[in-house]
Structure formats: structure tokens, C-alpha cells
Design a protein around this motif. Structure first.
Motif, PDB file in Angstrom:
ATOM      1  N   PRO A 136     -84.646 -34.690 -24.612  1.00 58.26           N
ATOM      2  CA  PRO A 136     -85.452 -33.285 -24.655  1.00 58.26           C
ATOM      3  C   PRO A 136     -85.967 -33.284 -26.077  1.00 58.26           C
ATOM      4  CG  PRO A 136     -83.804 -33.054 -22.896  1.00 58.26           C
ATOM      5  CD  PRO A 136     -83.084 -33.970 -23.883  1.00 58.26           C
ATOM      6  N   ALA A 137     -84.809 -33.476 -26.377  1.00 57.52           N
ATOM      7  CA  ALA A 137     -84.449 -33.389 -28.420  1.00 57.52           C
ATOM      8  C   ALA A 137     -85.194 -33.970 -28.703  1.00 57.52           C
ATOM      9  CB  ALA A 137     -83.443 -33.452 -28.892  1.00 57.52           C
TER      10      ALA A 137
ATOM     11  N   SER B 275     -91.285 -31.338 -19.365  1.00 62.55           N
ATOM     12  CA  SER B 275     -91.826 -30.088 -19.955  1.00 62.55           C
ATOM     13  C   SER B 275     -92.212 -30.539 -20.881  1.00 62.55           C
ATOM     14  CB  SER B 275     -90.368 -28.888 -19.590  1.00 62.55           C
ATOM     15  OG  SER B 275     -89.244 -29.675 -20.604  1.00 62.55           O
ATOM     16  N   SER B 276     -92.263 -31.324 -21.096  1.00 63.18           N
ATOM     17  CA  SER B 276     -92.699 -32.341 -22.521  1.00 63.18           C
ATOM     18  C   SER B 276     -94.332 -32.362 -22.629  1.00 63.18           C
ATOM     19  CB  SER B 276     -92.508 -33.316 -22.650  1.00 63.18           C
ATOM     20  OG  SER B 276     -93.029 -34.681 -21.977  1.00 63.18           O
ATOM     21  N   GLN B 277     -94.275 -33.004 -23.766  1.00 64.93           N
ATOM     22  CA  GLN B 277     -95.978 -33.106 -24.313  1.00 64.93           C
ATOM     23  C   GLN B 277     -96.529 -34.465 -24.399  1.00 64.93           C
ATOM     24  OE1 GLN B 277     -97.022 -31.235 -28.117  1.00 64.93           O
ATOM     25  NE2 GLN B 277     -95.159 -30.087 -27.851  1.00 64.93           N
ATOM     26  N   TRP B 278     -95.678 -35.185 -22.937  1.00 64.26           N
ATOM     27  CA  TRP B 278     -96.241 -36.627 -22.700  1.00 64.26           C
ATOM     28  C   TRP B 278     -96.714 -36.792 -21.039  1.00 64.26           C
ATOM     29  CZ3 TRP B 278     -96.701 -39.923 -27.111  1.00 64.26           C
ATOM     30  CH2 TRP B 278     -95.824 -39.568 -27.592  1.00 64.26           C
TER      31      TRP B 278
ATOM     32  N   PHE C  79     -90.810 -46.879 -20.219  1.00 60.73           N
ATOM     33  CA  PHE C  79     -92.126 -46.157 -20.567  1.00 60.73           C
ATOM     34  C   PHE C  79     -92.668 -46.378 -20.792  1.00 60.73           C
ATOM     35  CE2 PHE C  79     -88.499 -44.331 -17.426  1.00 60.73           C
ATOM     36  CZ  PHE C  79     -88.935 -43.563 -16.583  1.00 60.73           C
ATOM     37  N   VAL C  80     -94.343 -45.936 -20.732  1.00 62.51           N
ATOM     38  CA  VAL C  80     -95.082 -45.939 -22.078  1.00 62.51           C
ATOM     39  C   VAL C  80     -95.447 -44.766 -21.567  1.00 62.51           C
ATOM     40  CG1 VAL C  80     -97.537 -47.251 -22.456  1.00 62.51           C
ATOM     41  CG2 VAL C  80     -95.940 -48.837 -21.309  1.00 62.51           C
ATOM     42  N   LEU C  81     -95.759 -44.074 -22.680  1.00 62.55           N
ATOM     43  CA  LEU C  81     -96.548 -42.163 -22.611  1.00 62.55           C
ATOM     44  C   LEU C  81     -97.389 -41.954 -23.610  1.00 62.55           C
ATOM     45  CD1 LEU C  81     -92.281 -40.724 -23.171  1.00 62.55           C
ATOM     46  CD2 LEU C  81     -94.317 -41.526 -21.039  1.00 62.55           C
ATOM     47  N   GLU C  82     -98.119 -40.968 -22.729  1.00 60.21           N
ATOM     48  CA  GLU C  82     -99.283 -41.166 -24.086  1.00 60.21           C
ATOM     49  C   GLU C  82     -99.169 -39.476 -24.434  1.00 60.21           C
ATOM     50  OE1 GLU C  82    -103.948 -39.949 -23.345  1.00 60.21           O
ATOM     51  OE2 GLU C  82    -103.440 -42.616 -22.999  1.00 60.21           O
ATOM     52  N   ARG C  83     -99.150 -38.874 -25.781  1.00 55.87           N
ATOM     53  CA  ARG C  83     -99.379 -38.055 -26.160  1.00 55.87           C
ATOM     54  C   ARG C  83    -100.617 -36.789 -26.004  1.00 55.87           C
ATOM     55  NH1 ARG C  83     -99.339 -33.225 -28.326  1.00 55.87           N
ATOM     56  NH2 ARG C  83     -98.352 -32.180 -29.853  1.00 55.87           N
ATOM     57  N   ILE C  84    -100.442 -35.826 -25.188  1.00 58.61           N
ATOM     58  CA  ILE C  84    -101.254 -35.057 -24.570  1.00 58.61           C
ATOM     59  C   ILE C  84    -101.151 -33.140 -25.661  1.00 58.61           C
ATOM     60  CG2 ILE C  84    -101.450 -35.578 -22.150  1.00 58.61           C
ATOM     61  CD1 ILE C  84     -99.283 -33.302 -21.703  1.00 58.61           C
TER      62      ILE C  84
END
Length: 99
Positions: free
Chosen positions: A41-42, A73-76, A94-99
Motif C-alpha cells: 500500500p505504501a 483503496s488506491s488511486q490506480w 500488473f499494468v495500472l493507470e493513475r486515476i
């Protein structure tokens, strides 16, 4: 230029990066599941601080359930997941996108 810092708290500017790559500890040879419970999470929080909206975070991990739980609970948001074979382990990218 070399910049030293902890992955969960870097000296870089907010929203200054387009793409981040990370090979997170699996908790087998390095780290432990208990350490990863606070680390994942950090790292997601710090990478969200660093990455521009719409930027990407590409992560490889074998701690699949922990990663899924940490993303809630992240911004991804998850764009893609791909399982690979790594010497008998089956981590996911994992390919994540910042929302």
C-alpha cells in the motif's frame, strides 16, 4: 544523476513521472509477507503521488491477493494483468493507470 531514497517515500516531485516500473518483493527470498502488507500500500500511494494522471505503473509480483487487496483503496485502476512463469513461480505483471 543519482537520487537515493526509499521506494515508499522518494524525494521526487509530485506528478512528475509518466511511467513507473517495479519488481516488488515476493516475500520468498527477499522480504516477507508481513513486511509486504505495509510495503505494497505504501508503494502504491507513493507511486500515485509521483505519477501524472493517466500515467502507468507496471508491477510484477507473486503476492497476487495482497496486490489485489491493496489496489482496492488506491488511486490506480488495473488495465491488464498477465501471468508469467518465472522459474516455477507464477507471478503476474500488473499494468495500472493513475486515476
Amino acid at each position: 544523476t543519482q537520487i537515493l531514497g526509499e521506494a515508499q517515500q522518494t524525494p521526487l516531485q509530485t506528478s512528475s513521472i509518466d511511467c513507473i516500473f517495479a519488481d516488488l518483493p515476493f516475500g520468498h527470498h527477499m522480504g516477507s509477507h508481513q513486511e509486504n502488507e505495509w510495503l505494497y500500500p505504501a508503494i502504491l500511494d507513493e507511486s500515485a503521488r509521483l505519477c501524472k494522471t493517466g500515467g502507468q505503473f507496471i508491477v510484477i509480483t507473486h503476492e497476487l491477493q495482497l496486490m489485489e487487496d491493496s489496489l482496492i483503496s488506491s488511486q490506480w485502476k488495473t488495465i491488464e494483468k498477465r501471468q508469467i512463469n518465472l522459474n516455477g513461480l507464477h507471478p503476474q505483471i500488473f499494468v495500472l493507470e493513475r486515476i
